[in-house]
Design an enzyme around this catalytic site. Structure first.
Site, PDB file in Angstrom:
ATOM      1  N   LYS A 126      45.029 -40.032  -5.339  1.00 56.69           N
ATOM      2  CA  LYS A 126      45.004 -38.743  -6.500  1.00 56.69           C
ATOM      3  C   LYS A 126      45.864 -39.101  -7.791  1.00 56.69           C
ATOM      4  O   LYS A 126      45.860 -39.887  -8.187  1.00 56.69           O
ATOM      5  CB  LYS A 126      47.062 -38.468  -5.966  1.00 56.69           C
ATOM      6  CG  LYS A 126      46.979 -36.900  -5.245  1.00 56.69           C
ATOM      7  CD  LYS A 126      46.471 -35.840  -4.632  1.00 56.69           C
ATOM      8  CE  LYS A 126      46.278 -34.593  -4.986  1.00 56.69           C
ATOM      9  NZ  LYS A 126      46.135 -33.389  -3.928  1.00 56.69           N
ATOM     10  N   ASP A 166      44.321 -29.186  -6.995  1.00 56.70           N
ATOM     11  CA  ASP A 166      45.749 -29.236  -6.724  1.00 56.70           C
ATOM     12  C   ASP A 166      46.833 -28.271  -7.093  1.00 56.70           C
ATOM     13  O   ASP A 166      46.324 -27.193  -8.110  1.00 56.70           O
ATOM     14  CB  ASP A 166      46.473 -30.865  -6.071  1.00 56.70           C
ATOM     15  CG  ASP A 166      47.627 -30.512  -5.484  1.00 56.70           C
ATOM     16  OD1 ASP A 166      47.201 -30.622  -4.597  1.00 56.70           O
ATOM     17  OD2 ASP A 166      48.732 -30.360  -5.763  1.00 56.70           O
TER      18      ASP A 166
HETATM   19  P1  NDP Z   1      48.487 -23.088  -6.398  1.00 57.06           P
HETATM   20  O1  NDP Z   1      49.114 -23.826  -7.747  1.00 57.06           O
HETATM   21  O2  NDP Z   1      47.856 -22.239  -6.350  1.00 57.06           O
HETATM   22  O3  NDP Z   1      49.742 -22.300  -5.777  1.00 57.06           O
HETATM   23  C1  NDP Z   1      50.950 -23.079  -5.300  1.00 57.06           C
HETATM   24  C2  NDP Z   1      52.112 -22.619  -4.706  1.00 57.06           C
HETATM   25  O4  NDP Z   1      53.026 -22.268  -4.631  1.00 57.06           O
HETATM   26  C3  NDP Z   1      52.626 -21.122  -5.845  1.00 57.06           C
HETATM   27  O5  NDP Z   1      52.622 -19.859  -5.400  1.00 57.06           O
HETATM   28  C4  NDP Z   1      53.680 -21.482  -6.293  1.00 57.06           C
HETATM   29  O6  NDP Z   1      54.696 -20.625  -7.340  1.00 57.06           O
HETATM   30  C5  NDP Z   1      53.902 -22.381  -5.162  1.00 57.06           C
HETATM   31  N1  NDP Z   1      55.400 -24.079  -5.222  1.00 57.06           N
HETATM   32  C6  NDP Z   1      54.492 -24.866  -6.656  1.00 57.06           C
HETATM   33  N2  NDP Z   1      55.724 -25.253  -6.262  1.00 57.06           N
HETATM   34  C7  NDP Z   1      56.819 -24.932  -5.733  1.00 57.06           C
HETATM   35  C8  NDP Z   1      57.805 -25.051  -5.782  1.00 57.06           C
HETATM   36  N3  NDP Z   1      58.894 -26.037  -5.796  1.00 57.06           N
HETATM   37  N4  NDP Z   1      58.780 -24.170  -5.141  1.00 57.06           N
HETATM   38  C9  NDP Z   1      58.727 -22.973  -4.438  1.00 57.06           C
HETATM   39  N5  NDP Z   1      57.193 -22.896  -5.212  1.00 57.06           N
HETATM   40  C10 NDP Z   1      55.939 -23.348  -5.610  1.00 57.06           C
HETATM   41  O7  NDP Z   1      48.285 -24.783  -5.391  1.00 57.06           O
HETATM   42  P2  NDP Z   1      47.645 -24.340  -4.268  1.00 57.06           P
HETATM   43  O8  NDP Z   1      47.288 -23.429  -3.390  1.00 57.06           O
HETATM   44  O9  NDP Z   1      46.712 -25.481  -4.077  1.00 57.06           O
HETATM   45  O10 NDP Z   1      48.135 -25.633  -3.234  1.00 57.06           O
HETATM   46  C11 NDP Z   1      49.660 -26.175  -2.638  1.00 57.06           C
HETATM   47  C12 NDP Z   1      49.721 -26.606  -1.749  1.00 57.06           C
HETATM   48  O11 NDP Z   1      47.985 -27.203  -0.718  1.00 57.06           O
HETATM   49  C13 NDP Z   1      50.451 -27.924  -2.706  1.00 57.06           C
HETATM   50  O12 NDP Z   1      50.777 -28.562  -1.163  1.00 57.06           O
HETATM   51  C14 NDP Z   1      48.769 -29.062  -2.399  1.00 57.06           C
HETATM   52  O13 NDP Z   1      49.015 -29.984  -2.376  1.00 57.06           O
HETATM   53  C15 NDP Z   1      48.253 -28.326  -1.187  1.00 57.06           C
HETATM   54  N6  NDP Z   1      46.816 -28.414  -0.684  1.00 57.06           N
HETATM   55  C16 NDP Z   1      45.785 -28.291  -1.546  1.00 57.06           C
HETATM   56  C17 NDP Z   1      44.923 -27.818  -1.098  1.00 57.06           C
HETATM   57  C18 NDP Z   1      43.613 -27.237  -2.430  1.00 57.06           C
HETATM   58  O14 NDP Z   1      42.458 -27.277  -2.089  1.00 57.06           O
HETATM   59  N7  NDP Z   1      44.219 -26.506  -3.192  1.00 57.06           N
HETATM   60  C19 NDP Z   1      43.768 -28.864  -0.402  1.00 57.06           C
HETATM   61  C20 NDP Z   1      44.798 -29.728   0.182  1.00 57.06           C
HETATM   62  C21 NDP Z   1      46.578 -29.489  -0.078  1.00 57.06           C
HETATM   63  P3  NDP Z   1      54.830 -20.901  -8.636  1.00 57.06           P
HETATM   64  O15 NDP Z   1      53.274 -20.184  -9.114  1.00 57.06           O
HETATM   65  O16 NDP Z   1      55.924 -19.737  -8.680  1.00 57.06           O
HETATM   66  O17 NDP Z   1      54.839 -22.402  -8.792  1.00 57.06           O
END
Ligand code: NDP
Length: 449
Positions: A126, A166
């Site tokens: 990571k 991510d």
């Molecule tokens: P994105 O950046 O596309 O989206 C993240 C979302 O979560 C946004 O809506 C963001 O809001 C919100 N968010 C992020 N941090 C916080 C926080 N501290 N408090 C509240 N809301 C928050 O990321 P992903 O969708 O890619 O990833 C989301 C999760 O899924 C993570 O845990 C990641 O590790 C996991 N994941 C992702 C994979 C992938 O293929 N993308 C694969 C496996 C797991 P805002 O825009 O306001 O920041």
């Protein structure tokens, strides 16, 4: 608790005392391995667990970049190359101000197990940076990505370490990172990054894969308990890559998604979330979820505060935390259970605190654990790598079909392991045990390395 397990946990806690997220992830895994450890008395002598919790390598580096006003900033970059036991290091890059070594290590550690569950030859890693992409111009993002890759390139390669996206890293960032890698190495090494745009070697259905995969796993888990997504009310935290495509597939299976959020607040639309609008706001305009009200003034917007994460107060049959780690606390778990939730699907990594998970399990709520349930993203990244090696592309339908099979198999492995070790229905333990069995076998085969 088993003596060996207890000793490793104690030693790990002392060595990493300033890394709470990493310790939380290690503790959850080790505790659930007790029946397996009990059954193998050579694990202690050969330090299986000690080797598993120590990353092979941690790289940390300076990332200087210039903003549009000529001001120079310095961020910290990381790559944790945790385990190459079953394949090249593989795992995403996260750009978010909260990034630190503890978060990188917890994510890298979980990734080893997740990748093992996919059945594909990928190790665990990571990386990322404490850079905040919010509010930055395209040019600033490009300059940051180029500076980040100018250091990272020497540590990665399609047979060495293959990063992906991510939080804060999507197709745009992967494009800039890939461009800089190609420029420095002067070679087109398609498989060095995944999550690429289709036109230069990306895979169809990679963007959708984590969210779709989560719903495939949920479908299998519900089926096992004589239930389905049809007619269920669903709440999904986040409105990023994972959340959006989980929503899309859940609706396809007949569920109604009534709430989504971003880090500022939560939209509750009792008529069902207008996903095309969410895509427009988040994927195209990179705006805030509150803008949903401009088109749907009848929906409700509830602000997130330090003490209130409103989405889990909304009544739902199924809750899908798809934003970030530890977003479901014990308090939230109690509210969800009081409101009749039947299943939790972890789209984000470690979104439930240990206490919340415990509470769900005690109250017979089904939990689809992140390591298994969100493995569809990395599995499809591995499918992207195979297409790059073959210089060939599958159709969307071909990739989705492979993904569906992989998720179905992952659920089966979790179920089998939980049945075999006396914790039927506890897929959190099942996922850890199934992954560990595979990793331990590879560890034994490869000797003391
Ligand atoms: P994105 O950046 O596309 O989206 C993240 C979302 O979560 C946004 O809506 C963001 O809001 C919100 N968010 C992020 N941090 C916080 C926080 N501290 N408090 C509240 N809301 C928050 O990321 P992903 O969708 O890619 O990833 C989301 C999760 O899924 C993570 O845990 C990641 O590790 C996991 N994941 C992702 C994979 C992938 O293929 N993308 C694969 C496996 C797991 P805002 O825009 O306001 O920041």
């Amino acid at each position: 608790m088993n003596e060996y397990l207890k000793r490793v946990l104690d030693e790990t806690s002392v060595k990493n005392s300033n890394e709470p997220e990493f310790l939380q992830a290690v503790k959850e895994v080790l505790e659930s391995l007790e029946p397996v450890i009990d059954a193998h008395d050579d694990y202690d002598k050969n330090a299986f667990l000690e080797r598993m919790v120590e990353p092979e390598r941690i790289i940390s580096f300076r990332v200087p970049w210039m903003d549009d006003n000529g001001q120079v900033h310095v961020n910290r970059g990381y790559r944790v190359q945790f385990s190459s036991l079953i394949g090249p290091y593989k795992g995403g890059l996260r750009f978010h101000p909260s990034v630190n070594q503890s978060i990188m290590k917890f994510l890298g550690f979980e990734q080893i197990f997740k990748n093992a569950l996919t059945g594909l030859p990928i190790g665990g890693g990571k990386g990322g940076s404490d850079f905040n992409p919010k509010g930055k111009s395209d040019n600033e993002i490009m300059r940051f990505c180029q500076s980040f890759m100018t250091e990272l390139y020497r540590h990665i390669g399609q047979d060495v370490d293959v990063p992906a996206g991510d939080i804060g890293v999507g197709a745009r960032e992967i494009g800039y990172l890939f461009g800089q890698y190609k420029r420095i190495k002067d070679t087109f090494e398609g498989g060095v990054l995944t999550g690429k745009d289709i036109v230069y070697g990306g895979s169809l259905a990679r963007k959708e894969a984590t969210g779709y995969g989560l719903i495939f796993f949920m479908r299998e888990m519900l089926k096992q308990h004589n239930n389905s997504l049809q007619g269920k009310t669903v709440t999904i935290s986040g409105s990023g890559n994972v959340a959006i495509y989980a929503c899309e597939k859940a609706v396809e299976y007949g569920a109604k998604v009534v709430a989504m959020c971003d880090s500022n607040g939560c939209i509750y639309d009792k008529n069902g979330i207008d996903l095309e609008l969410i895509k427009q706001i988040k994927e195209v305009e990179r705006g805030r979820i509150k803008e949903y009200l401009n088109k749907h003034p009848e929906a409700e917007y509830i602000e997130t505060t330090k003490d209130n994460y409103p989405i889990w107060n909304i009544k739902a049959d199924i809750a899908l935390p798809c934003a970030t780690q530890n977003e479901v606390t014990l308090d939230s778990a109690k509210k969800l259970v009081a409101n009749g939730v039947i299943a939790i699907g972890e789209g984000a990594n470690m979104p439930c605190t240990a206490e919340a998970t415990e509470y769900f399990l005690q109250n017979n709520v089904l939990v689809a654990p992140a390591k298994a349930a969100n493995a569809g993203g990395v599995a499809t990244s591995a499918i992207e790598m195979s297409q790059n090696s073959m210089r060939y592309s599958y159709t969307f339908e071909e990739v989705e079909e492979k993904l569906d099979k992989i998720m179905t198999n992952i659920f089966e492995s979790c179920k089998k392991a939980s049945d075999q070790y006396g914790c039927s229905g506890n897929y959190v333990a099942g996922a850890n045990i199934a992954a560990f069995q595979k990793l331990a076998k590879a560890m034994r085969a490869q000797g003391i390395v």
